[in-house]
Each structure stands twice: as structure tokens, then as C-alpha cells.
Design an enzyme around this catalytic site. Sequence first.
Site, PDB file in Angstrom:
ATOM      1  N   LYS A 120       1.277   0.204   7.599  1.00 41.33           N
ATOM      2  CA  LYS A 120       1.704  -1.185   7.378  1.00 41.33           C
ATOM      3  C   LYS A 120       2.658  -1.657   8.474  1.00 41.33           C
ATOM      4  O   LYS A 120       2.510  -2.765   8.999  1.00 41.33           O
ATOM      5  CB  LYS A 120       2.375  -1.299   6.001  1.00 41.33           C
ATOM      6  CG  LYS A 120       1.477  -0.906   4.850  1.00 41.33           C
ATOM      7  CD  LYS A 120       2.139  -1.108   3.503  1.00 41.33           C
ATOM      8  CE  LYS A 120       3.323  -0.189   3.308  1.00 41.33           C
ATOM      9  NZ  LYS A 120       2.953   1.240   3.286  1.00 41.33           N
ATOM     10  N   THR A 130       0.098   4.401   5.443  1.00 44.25           N
ATOM     11  CA  THR A 130      -1.188   3.738   5.674  1.00 44.25           C
ATOM     12  C   THR A 130      -1.133   2.770   6.851  1.00 44.25           C
ATOM     13  O   THR A 130      -2.099   2.050   7.104  1.00 44.25           O
ATOM     14  CB  THR A 130      -1.639   2.977   4.406  1.00 44.25           C
ATOM     15  OG1 THR A 130      -0.553   2.184   3.922  1.00 44.25           O
ATOM     16  CG2 THR A 130      -2.063   3.952   3.326  1.00 44.25           C
ATOM     17  N   PRO A 169       2.583   4.903   1.146  1.00 47.19           N
ATOM     18  CA  PRO A 169       3.236   5.279   2.413  1.00 47.19           C
ATOM     19  C   PRO A 169       2.240   5.886   3.398  1.00 47.19           C
ATOM     20  O   PRO A 169       1.293   6.566   3.001  1.00 47.19           O
ATOM     21  CB  PRO A 169       4.270   6.328   1.979  1.00 47.19           C
ATOM     22  CG  PRO A 169       4.447   6.140   0.514  1.00 47.19           C
ATOM     23  CD  PRO A 169       3.160   5.613  -0.004  1.00 47.19           C
ATOM     24  N   LYS A 220      -9.351   6.220  -7.165  1.00 45.90           N
ATOM     25  CA  LYS A 220      -9.929   7.045  -8.219  1.00 45.90           C
ATOM     26  C   LYS A 220     -11.355   7.482  -7.875  1.00 45.90           C
ATOM     27  O   LYS A 220     -11.742   8.638  -8.125  1.00 45.90           O
ATOM     28  CB  LYS A 220      -9.910   6.272  -9.541  1.00 45.90           C
ATOM     29  CG  LYS A 220      -8.494   6.031 -10.073  1.00 45.90           C
ATOM     30  CD  LYS A 220      -8.512   5.203 -11.338  1.00 45.90           C
ATOM     31  CE  LYS A 220      -7.089   4.984 -11.865  1.00 45.90           C
ATOM     32  NZ  LYS A 220      -7.056   4.153 -13.067  1.00 45.90           N
ATOM     33  N   GLY A 253       0.814  -1.208   0.000  1.00 52.60           N
ATOM     34  CA  GLY A 253       0.000   0.000   0.000  1.00 52.60           C
ATOM     35  C   GLY A 253       0.841   1.248   0.000  1.00 52.60           C
ATOM     36  O   GLY A 253       2.059   1.193   0.174  1.00 52.60           O
ATOM     37  N   SER A 307      -4.809   4.062 -18.096  1.00 54.52           N
ATOM     38  CA  SER A 307      -6.245   4.187 -17.824  1.00 54.52           C
ATOM     39  C   SER A 307      -6.869   5.466 -18.373  1.00 54.52           C
ATOM     40  O   SER A 307      -7.974   5.819 -17.991  1.00 54.52           O
ATOM     41  CB  SER A 307      -6.490   4.105 -16.322  1.00 54.52           C
ATOM     42  OG  SER A 307      -5.804   5.133 -15.643  1.00 54.52           O
TER      43      SER A 307
END
Length: 775
Positions: free
Chosen positions: A360, A358, A356, A720, A354, A677
Amino acid sequence: MGEQVITIPVVALRGLTVLPGMILHFDVNRQKSVAAVEQAMMGEQKLFLVSQRQPEIVEPELSDLYQVGTIAVVKQLVKLPGKVVRVLVEGLERGELLRLSEEEPALVGEIGSLELDEENLDHLTQEAMLRIVKDKLEEYGGVNPKITKEILPNLMTVGSLSEILDQVSIQLPWDYTIRQTVLESSSLSVKYEVVMHTLLAEMEIYRIKKEFQEKVKADIDQNQKEYVLREQMKVIRQELGEDNPLSDSDEYLKRLEAAKADKEVKEKLKKEIKRFSTMPSGSQEANVLRTYIEILLELPWRKCSKDNDDIKHAETILNEDHYGLEQVKERILEYLAVRALTKKGVSPIICLVGPPGTGKTSIARSVARALNKKYVRISLGGVRDEAEIRGHRKTYVGAMPGRIAEGMRQAGVSNPLMLLDEIDKVSSDYKGDAFSALLEVLDGEQNVKFRDHYVEVPIDLSQVLFIATANTTQTIPGPLLDRMELIEVNSYTENEKLHIAKDYLVGKQLEKNGLKTGQLSFSDKSLEKIIHNYTREAGVRNLERRIGDICRKAARKFLEDEKRSIKITENNLEKYLGKEKITFANANEEDQIGIVRGLAWTSVGGDTLQIEVNVMPGKGKLLLTGQLGDVMKESAQTALSYVRSVCPLYGIDDDYFEKHDLHIHIPEGAVPKDGPSAGITMATAMLSAVTEKPVLAKVAMTGEITLRGRVLPIGGLKEKILAAKMAHIEKVLVPDKNRPDIEELSAEITKGLSIVQVNTMADVLREALVPEDGT
């Protein structure tokens, strides 16, 4: 310089200077030098011997040679095997190299004779200088015994200042550069200064060298003395019948008996302890072996800590320490359930992936606390040497075990929780591939007998609970990725950040900055404003920093103004954090032609990109600006090909693209952009610009396009969608193949958004373009 100029063969010497009065032999092997000697023998047997400034030059030119050399006469010439000529010469007088001819086969030069400048040195001055030289020679003989027996007595009998300066320079073993300086001396006084300076320098060098030798000898003698005394003490104790205290080897054997190690390990240790007992205690090899034995004895082997198998306790701890992260918590509780049923269970190898900030790394700490396991953190960022993981061979100087074995030694048990932090930052170089070394560590079938190069015996890692962290899986090789169970730690929503700030970050920063709960308080609106307007990230690291900034400013106010309490609200927030740092680009107010809002994933969460297309008269060129990467450029080409293929359906002339240029621009041109995308976004913007049909302002989209108009799935959907929500978008178009990702989104994220799933560009255009009737 005298008036006489002679033309004689020249020999360039490497690392050697010949002085007048010197008789010596040397070998000549360069073709031109051999030819010069042979030419001299056919004439008056005279040579001009001059030293090279740099000995390594093979074909020296005039600039590579010293200007002053010695005119010498060849006394003897002997030809040796291998085209080598040994020459015996006697130096006659100084000479100056005026011109050099490189005509084959020999070097020939014009040489002018050099004489010393005349000086008014009376007899008493020369006698004083002579005596000073002899005095220093006697001192030199005292520190350098090599010259005492042969050279010194001969020098002391010389009665002339000029002769003794020449003989000192000839007979003492000085470097050729010093002799060259003597040779270039223009007068007797200058030569005297050079010789005296060199003598004093040599004496000081020998004095320093002698001091070092005496110091080393004293250290060796002291070690020998201690060894003899220790042995005598041992004999005296035996004669007196006193109990002999345990030696180091006996102590190691006692510790080995108490260790819970396998038979193979114990046999290896017994063998090494036996070797150690026969070595002199002060030797270097004994110290290396002592370190090795102690490290092996400190490894936990079969020593295990008792895990806490209470699932409810673990769930309580995980919920206390972290808000959200349901997937991670569920996996840990499943592991506990399996362990409680089987009483052992193979430890999983979990990789938390994930952005930075978050949480972990802190998750791993919480898991260790919940399971009552020893916690060991191994930072892998920047590790590129295989020996960092597997250790060095103990035969090398400064060898040590690898990080895994060292982590086990620090934990003291064979079943710790080992955090492999930043596993995606591991790299490789000529010393080995660190990723390949990790394959054995993280393979449940192989790590039962993990071999560290230093330890040399298998270490059981099967009971270790490995948790790895990474920001991305792109840099992790496939075979290593296959051995780990990936759990994505996604971006936090604003609501999740608010809960984290209220429940964890505020209290942590108050304590860190010496404040009490009643002194400083935050309203929910103020925290929401910090999250929305002062931070832009996937995690909460910058949010914690901003709260810390407020705490520090508040601490200063308490001391300066003696305030009792401060409440942070959205109205006074600007006073503590300054002007708002972050603004989000909201959805357009009006439907516009050629402008479409796209969605992008970044390392700090999601973002929206406004794609603009202009059509201009031209020759069919496609212009791309905004620092687009290769993938986005290919998407633009694909989108253009699709638009050209469907233009007949919209009544566009066949030669339209031959007479018009298309310019695609994505604002914030200084920021590099890339990714797969934006295909449908660019295709929609192009078609809108070409057909002059406006695009709905409140629509955003993400998806890749094919030449035939199919919409392909994308990644980072949660980030998004969050970005679209912050930009006040009402409708989001996403690929239909991302349906599983959409179903995983919580109601909190999708609330207020209409998510439309599209399969083809026809679906996209139907949802994005303003209908003809305006409804």
C-alpha cells in the site's frame, strides 16, 4: 534524664521547633491545642511544646510526635477572631515525652526533664571550639549579608561555648528539623558538631546561589552591551553615509512581495512583520515571532508543480513498479484522464485497505513518480492529540504547526501527493480527538480553507492528492470513512507472489546485499517452495525477508569459498533456510462423521479450520472449546437451535438432546478464534454427528446461519478461496449473496475448484453430506 517527672498540657507544633532560651509567639487554632493553652494558664502557665514529624497530620498520636521537646512558660495570650489564640512563650528546658493522654479537651503528657551528658572538656578545648564557631560565623556573614547587621555582632560578644551554640540555633533562620536535631543533642560535643555541620552546609548553598546569580547577571549585561553597540553601529553608518544592510524585517517584506499568497495571508504577514520590527532583537517574544513569520513565508500557498498528464507514461510506471493491483491502477488513470480533460479536477481522497505487506505504501510512491508530484509521507500510527493534526496555538511554549501544514512546508508546493499512513491506528485521549481533526482535512468541501491553529490563516488543501492506508476499516469512524474512496488491496495468490518475487524482490535484495545478477539465481520451483512452505502471509514482506536471508548466506559463501555463482533450487533450499516452517492442513482422506472443514479470514490471509463434534450421553449441555470468541459462541447456539428444529425430519427422538451432550472443538486451542462465518460449518458438523451421516472429505464451506436455516453473506472471500485451494479442497460452499464477490475472482484463483452457491442449510446439507446410496 533527671528524676523529676511532671504532668503538664502538651501542644503539638507544625513546622516549628522551640529551643530553651527562645522567646517567640505563634498562633494556635486546633481545638486540643487551644484547650491545652487555656489549661496551662489556669495552672503554673507551663506547656510542653513538641514538634510533629509530619506537619500535615491534623490529629497526631504519640508516634507522630518527636520524643524530645521543650518545657516553656506562657508569657502572654491573645484571642484573635476565628477561634485563633496567639501565644507568647519562653523556652525553659529540654524535656522528654514519656506518656501522652488524649483525654478531652486537651493533650496532657508526662514529661521528664533532660540534661546534657557530662563531658571532660577542659577550658582550652571549649575556648578553641568557641573561636572556631565565631570564625565560621564571620565567613557565613560574608556570604549571607542578611545576618551581618543585627545578628552577627550580638553573637560575636558571647563568651560561652554552650551559650553561643544555643544562640546560633535560635537566631539563625534554620529549618525546624535542624533545630530539632540540636534539641535532641545529648551532649555539648554533639551539639557543636550539629551546629558546625549546618553552618558549613549553609555557606556552601549560599556560595553556589551567588555563582548562579553572577552568571545570570553577566549574561544579561552581555545582551545589553550587544544591543547598545548595535545601535551605535547603526548611527555611525548613517553618519558615514554607508548603505545600511537590510534588517530581518526588511528581508521578510522583500520575501513577502515575491510570495504568491492570497490578500488575507499577505495582510496578516505584513502586520506580524511590522510588530517584529519594533521588538528588541534579543527578546524571547521576537524569537517566537521570527519563527512564525519564517514558517508562513516557507509555506507554498499558490506555488504549484506541473503534473505529468501523460496517461500512457503513468500506466508504464505503475506496471513497472507493481504486479497486479488492477483496481488501484485503474482509479489513478481515471483521475489522470479527468484532470487532462478539465485542466484542474478535484483531487480524490483514496484509502487503500488491506493486510500488511501488500504494497500500500509503495503504491503511493509509485503514483507520485508517475504523476511527477512531490511525495510527502505522514505517519499517523499512535497519533492521539488533535494538535498533531491542527497544530498548537502559537502562544504556547514550543508551539509548532500540525503535521499537515508541516508536510506542505516540506513539499514546497501546494499540490503534492500526501500519504496518510496507518490512518486506522489513530486514537483519541483527553487532549482531543485526532479523527475529528482529520474530518476537515479529508473533506473536499472543507479543506479549501483548512485552518491550522499555529498558522492561523486558511491553507488550501484542495489540490493535494491524499492517499491513506489502513489494515482495517473497523477502527475508522463512519464519518471519516464516508469521506474517503475505499480501494481494497487483497491478498496475493501464490502465482502473483511468484511474479513479484521474480520481477522485483530478487533484484532488490541482490542489490541490497552487494550481489550481482549472475552471482546468485533462483529457480521458479525454489521460489514457489519459499512461498508455500516458508511464508504464510497476505503480502510479500516475509517473502522478501526469506530471499534476503538466502542472499546474506550466499554473500558469506562467496567470500569464504570463493565461489563464482550459486543457483538456488528446491533441492538445496533447505541448506539456506532450514527445515520447512509452514505446513498446510490438507483435506481429509476419508469421509467422516462430525468433522467439517470451515474457511476463515486472518490478518495474514485465509486459513482452513477443522470443526469437530462429538455426541456423548449427558443432560443436553453444549461444550465449546478451542478459544472461541463471543460471535462464534453465538453462532454455535444458533446452529444447535436449527439442528434441534430439523431433527424430526431425520428420525431423531424428541428427548434426544435431553439425554446427550454435544462437544464442539476447533483444534489449535491456543489460538483465539472469532467471526460470523462458521455458522453453517458448525450446523453441518452437529447434524452429521447426531444423525451419524458422514461429511464429504473434499468439501469446505463458509457462511453464517440464521435460526430458520438461511445462509447469510460473509467477507474475505478471496482469501478463503485461496486457503481452500492450498488445502486441496475440491468443492467450496459459499453464500449465494456473495455472488458479486465470486464474479470478481480471477480464473487463476477458481481453477480446479467447484464453487457452489447456497441459500439455505438444505442446500448445504445436500452438497456436504454423503448421499444415502453412496453415489
